[in-house]
Enzyme design. Structure first.
Site, PDB file in Angstrom:
ATOM      1  N   GLY A 187      -6.078 -15.761  76.642  1.00 27.63           N
ATOM      2  CA  GLY A 187      -5.252 -16.911  77.037  1.00 27.63           C
ATOM      3  C   GLY A 187      -5.787 -17.716  78.202  1.00 27.63           C
ATOM      4  O   GLY A 187      -5.527 -18.915  78.306  1.00 27.63           O
TER       5      GLY A 187
ATOM      6  N   ASP B  55       4.884 -13.625  82.496  1.00 21.25           N
ATOM      7  CA  ASP B  55       6.238 -13.491  81.949  1.00 21.25           C
ATOM      8  C   ASP B  55       6.967 -12.402  82.724  1.00 21.25           C
ATOM      9  O   ASP B  55       7.650 -12.679  83.705  1.00 21.25           O
ATOM     10  CB  ASP B  55       6.141 -13.202  80.450  1.00 21.25           C
ATOM     11  CG  ASP B  55       7.494 -13.114  79.784  1.00 21.25           C
ATOM     12  OD1 ASP B  55       8.510 -13.375  80.453  1.00 21.25           O
ATOM     13  OD2 ASP B  55       7.555 -12.772  78.585  1.00 21.25           O
TER      14      ASP B  55
ATOM     15  N   LYS C 166       7.238 -17.545  84.449  1.00 22.57           N
ATOM     16  CA  LYS C 166       8.608 -17.501  83.942  1.00 22.57           C
ATOM     17  C   LYS C 166       9.524 -16.761  84.922  1.00 22.57           C
ATOM     18  O   LYS C 166       9.038 -15.998  85.759  1.00 22.57           O
ATOM     19  CB  LYS C 166       8.619 -16.799  82.575  1.00 22.57           C
ATOM     20  CG  LYS C 166       8.004 -17.650  81.471  1.00 22.57           C
ATOM     21  CD  LYS C 166       8.249 -17.000  80.131  1.00 22.57           C
ATOM     22  CE  LYS C 166       7.690 -17.842  79.013  1.00 22.57           C
ATOM     23  NZ  LYS C 166       7.921 -17.186  77.704  1.00 22.57           N
TER      24      LYS C 166
ATOM     25  N   PHE D 270       9.450 -20.008  74.895  1.00 23.03           N
ATOM     26  CA  PHE D 270       8.126 -19.662  74.389  1.00 23.03           C
ATOM     27  C   PHE D 270       7.279 -20.928  74.284  1.00 23.03           C
ATOM     28  O   PHE D 270       7.640 -21.880  73.600  1.00 23.03           O
ATOM     29  CB  PHE D 270       8.233 -18.971  73.028  1.00 23.03           C
ATOM     30  CG  PHE D 270       6.939 -18.328  72.624  1.00 23.03           C
ATOM     31  CD1 PHE D 270       6.563 -17.101  73.143  1.00 23.03           C
ATOM     32  CD2 PHE D 270       6.088 -18.968  71.735  1.00 23.03           C
ATOM     33  CE1 PHE D 270       5.358 -16.516  72.789  1.00 23.03           C
ATOM     34  CE2 PHE D 270       4.877 -18.388  71.374  1.00 23.03           C
ATOM     35  CZ  PHE D 270       4.516 -17.155  71.906  1.00 23.03           C
ATOM     36  N   VAL D 271       6.155 -20.933  74.970  1.00 24.63           N
ATOM     37  CA  VAL D 271       5.307 -22.122  74.996  1.00 24.63           C
ATOM     38  C   VAL D 271       3.944 -21.833  74.357  1.00 24.63           C
ATOM     39  O   VAL D 271       3.483 -20.692  74.336  1.00 24.63           O
ATOM     40  CB  VAL D 271       5.119 -22.647  76.442  1.00 24.63           C
ATOM     41  CG1 VAL D 271       6.438 -23.150  77.001  1.00 24.63           C
ATOM     42  CG2 VAL D 271       4.533 -21.576  77.350  1.00 24.63           C
TER      43      VAL D 271
ATOM     44  N   ASP E 246      -1.078 -18.920  72.668  1.00 25.61           N
ATOM     45  CA  ASP E 246      -1.042 -18.906  71.198  1.00 25.61           C
ATOM     46  C   ASP E 246       0.294 -18.455  70.649  1.00 25.61           C
ATOM     47  O   ASP E 246       1.098 -17.837  71.336  1.00 25.61           O
ATOM     48  CB  ASP E 246      -2.115 -17.962  70.660  1.00 25.61           C
ATOM     49  CG  ASP E 246      -1.729 -16.497  70.864  1.00 25.61           C
ATOM     50  OD1 ASP E 246      -1.431 -16.113  72.011  1.00 25.61           O
ATOM     51  OD2 ASP E 246      -1.700 -15.750  69.866  1.00 25.61           O
TER      52      ASP E 246
HETATM   53  P1  5GP Z   1       3.587 -10.155  81.113  1.00 28.79           P
HETATM   54  O1  5GP Z   1       3.600 -11.046  82.325  1.00 28.79           O
HETATM   55  O2  5GP Z   1       4.958 -10.024  80.498  1.00 28.79           O
HETATM   56  O3  5GP Z   1       2.976  -8.815  81.397  1.00 28.79           O
HETATM   57  O4  5GP Z   1       2.680 -10.761  79.962  1.00 28.79           O
HETATM   58  C1  5GP Z   1       2.156 -12.034  80.015  1.00 28.79           C
HETATM   59  C2  5GP Z   1       1.475 -12.290  78.691  1.00 28.79           C
HETATM   60  O5  5GP Z   1       2.467 -12.447  77.658  1.00 28.79           O
HETATM   61  C3  5GP Z   1       0.698 -13.592  78.707  1.00 28.79           C
HETATM   62  O6  5GP Z   1      -0.641 -13.405  79.117  1.00 28.79           O
HETATM   63  C4  5GP Z   1       0.818 -14.062  77.279  1.00 28.79           C
HETATM   64  O7  5GP Z   1      -0.187 -13.476  76.491  1.00 28.79           O
HETATM   65  C5  5GP Z   1       2.158 -13.535  76.813  1.00 28.79           C
HETATM   66  N1  5GP Z   1       3.218 -14.565  76.952  1.00 28.79           N
HETATM   67  C6  5GP Z   1       4.280 -14.528  77.778  1.00 28.79           C
HETATM   68  N2  5GP Z   1       5.052 -15.630  77.634  1.00 28.79           N
HETATM   69  C7  5GP Z   1       4.443 -16.397  76.699  1.00 28.79           C
HETATM   70  C8  5GP Z   1       4.741 -17.690  76.113  1.00 28.79           C
HETATM   71  O8  5GP Z   1       5.728 -18.385  76.426  1.00 28.79           O
HETATM   72  N3  5GP Z   1       3.868 -18.149  75.187  1.00 28.79           N
HETATM   73  C9  5GP Z   1       2.769 -17.449  74.797  1.00 28.79           C
HETATM   74  N4  5GP Z   1       1.995 -18.010  73.888  1.00 28.79           N
HETATM   75  N5  5GP Z   1       2.449 -16.237  75.327  1.00 28.79           N
HETATM   76  C10 5GP Z   1       3.278 -15.719  76.270  1.00 28.79           C
HETATM   77 MG    MG Z   2      -2.785 -13.951  79.796  1.00 27.93          MG
END
Ligand code: 5GP
Ligand code: MG
Length: 183
Positions: free
Chosen positions: A48, A107, A135, A156-157, A163
């Site tokens: 990403g 996230d 987020k 969700f973006v 992706d």
């Molecule tokens: P976390 O912060 O929950 O450990 O994970 C973050 C990862 O979740 C990001 O790198 C991404 O891959 C995925 N992710 C979280 N929110 C989104 C979103 O709104 N859109 C997309 N495409 N991926 C997301």
């Molecule tokens: Mg990432």
């Protein structure tokens, strides 16, 4: 890919390519200042962060090493558990160096809080985090994020590296996905 090519899949453009470039330039200026005279390696989290790494690195006005990691988060279904496995490790030795992890979105913050601890244990002089998007749930984690592009609602973006099932990563803008795409 332009928004026009997938217009019916999207609800709303949150940030245009131009807005993203402008914000990245502002953050790059801060990084230039904060790391002046220091040995800096930026670490991108595949896949990403590819776009934000490429644009951030080019917006800097100094030398910077770009290195990459790939990790997978274990969890039940879509919930991240905080248990992380390294799929591709860094090539560089971090000893005594200043490390900035560059990511596209935080996230829950579970992945980055694990990664920050992991890289800190390798003898880096400092480990900080930069993310384009954050987020609300991330605020509940004990994770210090030094640079944030924008705080966004819990939607969700896609686009600009983000992706849905490996699609939309190459969309120039960042947009919310229409519900009919999921179902
Ligand atoms: P976390 O912060 O929950 O450990 O994970 C973050 C990862 O979740 C990001 O790198 C991404 O891959 C995925 N992710 C979280 N929110 C989104 C979103 O709104 N859109 C997309 N495409 N991926 C997301
Ligand atoms: Mg990432």
């Amino acid at each position: 890919m332009d928004v026009a090519a997938v217009e019916s899949d999207l609800v709303k453009v949150l940030f245009t390519e131009a807005q993203i470039q402008e914000r990245i330039a502002e953050i790059a200026a801060e990084i230039d200042r904060d790391y002046d005279g220091k040995d800096l390696v930026i670490v991108g989290v595949l896949r990403g962060a590819v776009m934000v790494m490429a644009d951030m690195a080019r917006s800097l006005t100094r030398h910077v090493e770009m290195d990459w990691m790939a990790v997978s988060s274990y969890g039940s279904g879509t919930k991240s558990s905080g248990v992380v496995r390294i799929l591709k490790d860094l090539d560089s030795d971090l000893t005594g160096r200043h490390v900035l992890i560059v990511d596209e979105i935080i996230d829950t913050g579970l992945t980055l809080s694990w990664l920050t601890r992991n890289l800190s244990s390798r003898g880096a002089a400092s480990v900080e985090v930069c993310t384009l998007l954050r987020k609300p749930d991330a605020q509940r984690m004990p994770l210090t994020v030094k640079y944030v592009g924008w705080d966004i609602p819990n939607e969700f973006v896609v686009g600009y590296g983000l992706d849905y099932r490996e699609r939309y990563r190459n969309l120039r803008d960042i947009a919310t996905l229409a519900p009919h795409v999921y179902s």
